[in-house]
Design an enzyme around this catalytic site. Structure first.
Site, short mmCIF file in Angstrom:
data_model
loop_
_atom_site.label_atom_id
_atom_site.label_comp_id
_atom_site.label_asym_id
_atom_site.label_seq_id
_atom_site.Cartn_x
_atom_site.Cartn_y
_atom_site.Cartn_z
N LYS A 88 -13.69 -1.31 -21.03
CA LYS A 88 -14.43 -0.06 -21.23
C LYS A 88 -15.72 -0.36 -22.00
CE LYS A 88 -13.87 4.55 -23.24
NZ LYS A 88 -13.04 5.49 -24.00
N SER A 163 -11.89 9.69 -20.79
CA SER A 163 -13.20 9.10 -20.67
C SER A 163 -13.22 7.76 -19.93
CB SER A 163 -13.80 8.91 -22.07
OG SER A 163 -13.04 8.00 -22.83
N SER A 187 -7.92 9.50 -23.18
CA SER A 187 -8.87 8.77 -22.33
C SER A 187 -8.28 7.66 -21.49
CB SER A 187 -9.98 8.18 -23.19
OG SER A 187 -10.93 9.17 -23.45
N1 GLN Z 1 -11.11 14.06 -23.39
C1 GLN Z 1 -11.02 13.56 -24.72
C2 GLN Z 1 -12.27 13.92 -25.48
O1 GLN Z 1 -13.22 14.28 -24.89
C3 GLN Z 1 -10.78 12.10 -24.61
C4 GLN Z 1 -11.29 11.26 -25.71
C5 GLN Z 1 -10.78 9.88 -25.73
O2 GLN Z 1 -9.58 9.68 -25.64
N2 GLN Z 1 -11.66 8.92 -25.99
O3 GLN Z 1 -12.29 13.89 -26.67
#
Ligand code: GLN
Length: 485
Positions: A88, A163, A187
């Protein structure tokens, strides 16, 4: 076999390399060819390190030739030798551009590896490149990347999730053997569910956070995205453990200690099935999967209906605590210390302009919400209150884990949605995390394993949540769920 080397799992690639059925260069070239063919469409990578990958693969082949990594006791140590992977983009990798999917770090090349990545690379894994994601991990659809959205390999009109959409798409589309990703509030699990791969969020503190671009320091975790549960367990064994650079890490590394999962009490929390906006088909697929696990012969699994009444507070709590920590963590990105600096006449304008053009809208929104929630006069009403409710959520799970050993839930209320469909509805985006948020807020391990597909062919995941530091149980149970049809 060589025509589909890129489809291999870690275990298969390891065995094939060991038996010299193919070389690491061949395996790496197969992944690079797939990336070349598909990335312009899927947008799963922000940076591809072709030269570096081939160089690392050559070195791995030399080591394999000399039989160094496979002589008896050392074979386990070098499990990943010659195996291509990706990371990532919000995780630092030495020598590879790491933008976090935000333009403010467009030119940033970290001089060091995040601890988790260091451990993976010390095993001889070959770096293919950096995966697209929502900027600094903010979002559930990958549409908050400043490098464009990732498309779902199962339907190019749909999001890959977020994400870590790039990681999920890369694994699902066989552009790599595995990806290392990050989960603050879903995410890893949600894109794994949308793309039909395995994604594990470890317990908070299990893997070091050192070197990941911090989002919310009290929730951030690093975890694997893989083709099988077995591969996720292999990677967890390598990454887990105490790191002096992250004071929240724990020393215990018992990832594979559970031998049998007979006579398990499995809880199904009703709040996860009664949620507003729950897609009927998703509900059916997950319920069917739970039934198949229950009737799995020899396992003697007892399904128990349980209640987690605090579930509904997880999203409000998450969206106070996360932006608060975000607003502090992102302060380091000022155009001076790292990355791209905007031209301006004075220091204040350098900060303001660098951040104005370098962050996407969602990142700015979180900085503003967080700054507000932490400000004098509002701190008690928002941040402190959220922390108190967070404790209630933890207690909710603790109570239920006295009744049952493990929990089964959907990962997402719906399958992958259309690109652009929710983009302008911030609340709808936040609510997409409704089933992945609670375990994150409580610091628990949770995995997404494929449960089935909708009539339209979109994957749906099953979430398995375990008590804190029980990745062993979560992984063992996940491998049973993986096998039941
Ligand atoms: N959808 C979550 C957010 O926007 C995911 C964040 C994550 O796990 N990095 O905060």
């Amino acid at each position: 076999m060589s025509s589909a080397l890129n489809k291999l799992t870690i275990q298969q690639a390891h065995d094939g390399l060991k038996k010299k059925e193919f070389s690491s260069v061949e395996l790496t070239k197969a992944c690079l060819a797939r990336i070349k063919k598909r990335n312009s469409e899927l947008n799963a990578f922000i940076t591809v390190c072709e030269e570096l990958a081939l160089d690392e693969a050559k070195k791995a082949d030399e080591m394999i030739k000399k039989k160094k990594p496979f002589d008896g006791s050392r074979s386990k140590q070098k499990m990943l030798l010659g195996i291509p992977f990706c990371v990532k983009d919000a995780i630092c990798v030495a020598g590879a551009r790491s933008t976090g999917a935000a333009k403010i770090l467009d030119n940033y090349i970290p001089p060091f590896d995040a601890t988790a990545i260091k451990k993976i690379r010390e095993q001889g894994a070959v770096l293919l490149g950096k995966n697209n994601c929502d900027a600094f991990g903010h979002g559930p659809s990958n549409e908050n990347s400043m490098y464009g959205p990732v498309k779902n390999p199962y339907d190019l009109t749909k999001v890959a999730g977020g994400s870590c959409g790039g990681s999920a798409a890369a694994v699902a589309d066989n552009m790599c053997i595995f990806s290392i990703a990050e989960d603050t509030g879903g995410s890893i699990r949600q894109p794994a569910s949308f793309c039909g791969v395995v994604g594990l969020r470890p317990s908070y503190g299990r893997n070091s956070r050192y070197g990941i671009m911090p989002m919310a320091s009290s929730l951030d975790t690093v975890g694997p995205m893989t083709k099988t549960v077995e591969d996720a367990a292999i990677l967890m064994e390598i990454m887990a453990g105490r790191d002096e650079r992250d004071a929240t890490t724990v020393g215990d590394k018992s990832i594979k200690s559970v031998k049998s999962i007979k006579n398990l009490r499995v809880g199904v929390p009703r709040e996860y099935f009664e949620s507003e906006g729950m897609d009927k088909e998703v509900k059916k697929i997950v319920e069917k999967k739970i039934k198949s696990v229950e009737t799995h012969r020899n396992a003697s699994i007892k399904i128990i209906d349980v209640s987690l009444p605090m579930t509904k507070y997880a999203i409000p709590v998450y969206y106070i605590i996360v932006p608060s920590e975000d607003s502090s963590n992102l302060g380091r990105l000022d155009g001076i210390r790292y990355g791209v600096r905007a031209e301006a006449d004075n220091l204040y304008d350098v900060y303001a302009k660098s951040r104005a053009v370098g962050f996407p809208e969602e990142v700015k929104r979180r900085i503003m919400i967080g700054t507000y929630a932490l400000s004098a006069g509002y701190y008690d009403a928002y941040y402190r209150k959220a922390q108190k409710v967070r404790t209630l959520i933890i207690q909710d799970f603790n109570r239920v884990f006295e009744q049952v050993d493990i929990l089964l839930t959907p990962v997402s209320p719906f399958p992958a949605f259309g690109i652009g469909e929710k983009k302008d509805d911030v609340l709808a985006m936040y609510l997409a995390d409704v089933f992945v948020g609670p375990a994150a807020v409580a610091g628990l391990p949770a995995i997404s394993v494929p449960a089935g597909k909708t009539k339209a062919g979109l994957p749906v995941g099953l979430q398995i949540i375990g008590p804190r530091l029980r990745e062993d149980l979560v992984l063992k149970f996940a491998s049973l769920c993986e096998k039941t049809k």
